[in-house]
Design an enzyme around this catalytic site. Sequence first.
Site, PDB file in Angstrom:
ATOM      1  N   GLN A 202       0.794  -1.028  -0.092  1.00 58.26           N
ATOM      2  CA  GLN A 202      -0.104   0.003   0.076  1.00 58.26           C
ATOM      3  C   GLN A 202       0.808   1.236  -0.243  1.00 58.26           C
ATOM      4  O   GLN A 202       0.276   2.355  -0.139  1.00 58.26           O
ATOM      5  CB  GLN A 202      -1.031   0.262   1.181  1.00 58.26           C
TER       6      GLN A 202
ATOM      7  N   LEU B  50      -7.411   1.804   3.133  1.00 60.45           N
ATOM      8  CA  LEU B  50      -6.576   3.425   2.723  1.00 60.45           C
ATOM      9  C   LEU B  50      -6.325   3.536   1.288  1.00 60.45           C
ATOM     10  O   LEU B  50      -5.825   4.512   0.974  1.00 60.45           O
ATOM     11  CB  LEU B  50      -5.596   3.367   3.673  1.00 60.45           C
TER      12      LEU B  50
ATOM     13  N   HIS C 110      -4.145  -8.321   1.254  1.00 58.04           N
ATOM     14  CA  HIS C 110      -3.168  -7.200   0.459  1.00 58.04           C
ATOM     15  C   HIS C 110      -1.992  -7.817  -0.323  1.00 58.04           C
ATOM     16  O   HIS C 110      -1.497  -7.553  -1.231  1.00 58.04           O
ATOM     17  CB  HIS C 110      -2.985  -5.957   1.235  1.00 58.04           C
TER      18      HIS C 110
END
Length: 182
Positions: free
Chosen positions: A61, A105, A150
Amino acid sequence: MRHGSIPGSSGRVRPMTLLGDPVLHGPCEDVTDFGPELSRLIEDMFATMYAADGVGLAANQIGVPQRVFVYDCPDDEDRRHLGHVVNPRLVAADGDTVRGPEGCLSLPGLEAQTPRFDRAVIEGLDRRGEPVRIEGTGWFARCLQHEHDHLEGAVYPDRLGSWRRGRVLRAARRARWAAPPR
């Protein structure tokens, strides 16, 4: 408390990788070097997560395709869970399947009712290469599963049925942070 003893206090906030960036959609590489660069990455991840008001953050991320995530997340009994895990493996995800609100996010401002198991167990290593085992229930189990996804190259819309997934992806295309079409 000494400066540096609070996770992220010595880290720098890095730019967030957003939906559509290839680093979010492929599996991350195992960490093999447990030196100062890994500690710096973890500190930067905490700093970035706190700056974005998140409860978890995976390395990809912030554009780093390595198997690391950090968390500072309560469970359903409001007990705080704070830590990191390197090279995590999801060894158990079971219990009731609960549909609950989930955001990310990397998809700022978007949320969808996402099904997750009510219990999750992650095994991996800490920044020194020592084994860790993290067990979570409720909201914290959701966080563990989300961050692990993720590192496998998945985002929460991948867990949704086609109608909900389409709705989130349409909203993402309209979001002010979306990349312009090529």
